[in-house]
Design a protein around this motif. Sequence first.
Motif, PDB file in Angstrom:
ATOM      1  N   ARG A   1      10.570   4.439   0.704  1.00  0.00           N
ATOM      2  CA  ARG A   1      10.475   4.101  -0.706  1.00  0.00           C
ATOM      3  C   ARG A   1      10.687   5.338  -1.549  1.00  0.00           C
ATOM      4  O   ARG A   1      11.003   6.388  -1.076  1.00  0.00           O
TER       5      ARG A   1
ATOM      6  N   MET B   1       5.928  11.820   6.944  1.00  0.00           N
ATOM      7  CA  MET B   1       5.967  10.527   7.589  1.00  0.00           C
ATOM      8  C   MET B   1       7.336  10.318   8.213  1.00  0.00           C
ATOM      9  O   MET B   1       8.322  10.764   7.690  1.00  0.00           O
TER      10      MET B   1
ATOM     11  N   SER C   1       1.524   8.729   2.235  1.00  0.00           N
ATOM     12  CA  SER C   1       2.046   7.414   1.945  1.00  0.00           C
ATOM     13  C   SER C   1       1.981   7.100   0.463  1.00  0.00           C
ATOM     14  O   SER C   1       2.694   6.261  -0.014  1.00  0.00           O
ATOM     15  N   GLY C   2       1.130   7.812  -0.252  1.00  0.00           N
ATOM     16  CA  GLY C   2       1.109   7.682  -1.703  1.00  0.00           C
ATOM     17  C   GLY C   2       1.020   6.246  -2.123  1.00  0.00           C
ATOM     18  O   GLY C   2       0.692   5.361  -1.359  1.00  0.00           O
ATOM     19  N   ASN C   3       1.336   5.990  -3.359  1.00  0.00           N
ATOM     20  CA  ASN C   3       1.464   4.635  -3.802  1.00  0.00           C
ATOM     21  C   ASN C   3       2.608   4.630  -4.756  1.00  0.00           C
ATOM     22  O   ASN C   3       2.820   5.567  -5.474  1.00  0.00           O
TER      23      ASN C   3
ATOM     24  N   LEU D   1       8.861   4.418   8.242  1.00  0.00           N
ATOM     25  CA  LEU D   1       7.589   3.796   7.898  1.00  0.00           C
ATOM     26  C   LEU D   1       7.435   3.672   6.395  1.00  0.00           C
ATOM     27  O   LEU D   1       6.777   2.778   5.911  1.00  0.00           O
ATOM     28  N   HIS D   2       8.004   4.594   5.672  1.00  0.00           N
ATOM     29  CA  HIS D   2       7.806   4.594   4.224  1.00  0.00           C
ATOM     30  C   HIS D   2       9.136   4.718   3.501  1.00  0.00           C
ATOM     31  O   HIS D   2       9.422   5.733   2.906  1.00  0.00           O
TER      32      HIS D   2
ATOM     33  N   CYS E   1      -2.330  12.969   7.321  1.00  0.00           N
ATOM     34  CA  CYS E   1      -0.946  12.613   7.084  1.00  0.00           C
ATOM     35  C   CYS E   1      -0.826  11.314   6.315  1.00  0.00           C
ATOM     36  O   CYS E   1       0.163  11.071   5.662  1.00  0.00           O
ATOM     37  N   GLY E   2      -1.840  10.509   6.361  1.00  0.00           N
ATOM     38  CA  GLY E   2      -1.780   9.251   5.627  1.00  0.00           C
ATOM     39  C   GLY E   2      -1.652   9.466   4.136  1.00  0.00           C
ATOM     40  O   GLY E   2      -1.168   8.614   3.426  1.00  0.00           O
ATOM     41  N   ALA E   3      -2.097  10.614   3.690  1.00  0.00           N
ATOM     42  CA  ALA E   3      -2.043  10.879   2.264  1.00  0.00           C
ATOM     43  C   ALA E   3      -0.621  10.814   1.746  1.00  0.00           C
ATOM     44  O   ALA E   3      -0.391  10.481   0.598  1.00  0.00           O
TER      45      ALA E   3
END
Lengths: 447, 233
Positions: A42, A35, A11-13, A39-40, A7-9
């Motif tokens: 953006r 997510m 979060s991207g950038n 938490l994210h 699942c961390g994937a």
Amino acid sequence: MFMVQACGAGSGNGIGEHPDSSRVRAPRGPGFFLMPPELHPRDDDAIMTAPTAASTLTEATTPRLYRSVSGRRIGGVAAGLADHLGLPPRRVRLAFVVLALASGLGILLYAAFWIVLTPSPLGPKESQRRTMGGNVVALAALAVALFADAVTHPVGWWFTPSALAFFGGALIWRQASETDRDRWRRLSKSSIGAGLTDSTGWLRLLAGVVLVVTGAVLVLAKAGLSQAGVGLSVVLVTSIGLALITGPWWVRLVAELSQERRERIRSEERAELAARLHDSVLQTLALIQRNSGSPREVTRLARSQERQLRALLYDDGPASGQFAEALRSAAGEVEDSYAVSIDVVIVGDHEMQPRLETVVAAARESMINAAKHSQSATASLYAEVDAASVAVFVRDRGVGFEPEAVGEDRHGVRGSIIGRMQRQRGTAIVRSSPGHGTEIELRMELP
Amino acid sequence: MTAQAPGADRPRVVLVDDHAMFRAGVRSEIGAAVDIVAEASGTAEAVALIVATQPDVVLLDVHLPDGGGPAVLRGAQAGAPDVRYLALSVSDAAEDVIAVIRAGAQGYVTKSISGPDLIDAVRRVADGDVVFSPRLAGFVLDAFRESGIPGQPAAAAARGGSDAVPETDLDRLTPREQEVMRLLARGYSYREIAGQLFISIKTVETHASNVLRKLQLSSRHQLTRWASDRRIV
């Protein structure tokens, strides 16, 4: 092994935001699904919430310049300006009227504002009915003022008809209900927009052009060249009038269409993503729960799902016909079939060709060999490719074996790997010793 | 937060990751061998904790809300200059890896690393060595592939400081370093590499450190572009 990272994937950038590209990169979206949004917060979230945040923010200080919907007499331009500048609306309106008397400058200004400004999002349609009558009265008054102006200060004989045509068009558009406008939009889409794609549209467009040209020719022929000047100016004035009438409408139409298109693309992508996540992730999670007693099966499922998710999130479309891609998918198939995980590192790439097919096939056999016989749950594959040659290393840290002691019956290594490579003038070297794992090295020169 | 008496071979570790589940997993895997003195889930929190606890090693997730791993590295630089960082990543995107290494991390491993390997990597970073995962070694080989193209000399020399090597050397790997990187990419341990190349482990470590320094300092303009052009997973 930590298996929670899938699942961390998500979060991207935040690098490389392309909200307008028709193929919005998938990783930006899935933050929603993968997510907790807090938490994210953006990317897409930010884009979608920004306008409302901005409007509430500026409201506290200076009101943004909108066309006021609630306080309007005609288009809401004066009321909106008054809001923005903090002046009484009446004074702004008076200023417009005075400017209008100066050769129609105020009218042009008003029209320009009306085209450019968007209606205020606040106080939507509460007072539409009340101002309807007011609209007509105000327009009539303006028309009278215009006539008076035209009579007393003749600007040019063309001014009054153009102005009238303009206001007529504006009035029609302003008074139309939302459904009418929708219908017009659709009509214009099917006549002009579709004209470029479907054949009847082309025919219609062609017929229209032919008619216009014929009309012009007829007028010229009948009236003679001496009268042509008058005829031309009549046509010109009419065209200008038409442009004036439809101009703002077109500007808005285009803006609204592109906005609508963006939103449609976004929602379609989200729907597609949701569908794919449902098909893959949720199914896999269900399978994992059912197989929780078998660590090997869980690993296999998680690994396979991880690979799919990565492909979905990070790949800009499969680079089909490339060596690296073929090697990766071979590794993926081995992972799926034999419940091992294979770390793949590939440096460089090359277009696929028959000799490389051989290398991929031999590499696949090497990985299968590692998966079946090494008794280790992991293996690694390293490939280095340049224009002239390719080298592939498949390595495990399993039990290993004595290469000399391998019987003739072990077709895997001897036939499928060494023999296969040698037939294509490549080499395959097997290094192994009991207890120290195995490494198979494949090399091939490229023509 | 555990605060046991720090032993000689028990590095003090701060764990920075925004996923509580992942932190719990790491703690249970390596908690027996290292002292996890603090955990943080965000950039600002991490900087404050690193400065306050002055750990030996920070296990740093590349992806964090508000800034990510590189932001933590830069933020804690002034308050905790001697702390070493080991980057953990799941994305493996070249641009993230290169960014965190260039910001000063001493190594990079994927989150799928096994517990014993992670303990080993933490110890090695605590001792001042660098840690290359096979993937990072692959990145390096890829990024420095067309070696021989000289970079921009001035900037590299200036940043290289007093012990700056001649600038073109920062932009290419020596044949020996390439060999070491290749073996790392093939999954060899330092010990195995030493055996394969008939050199000491210390020499292998030196080569690896030099390569990492080149990765951090090289002004090869291709490096950043290469990373951003590539989205390997």
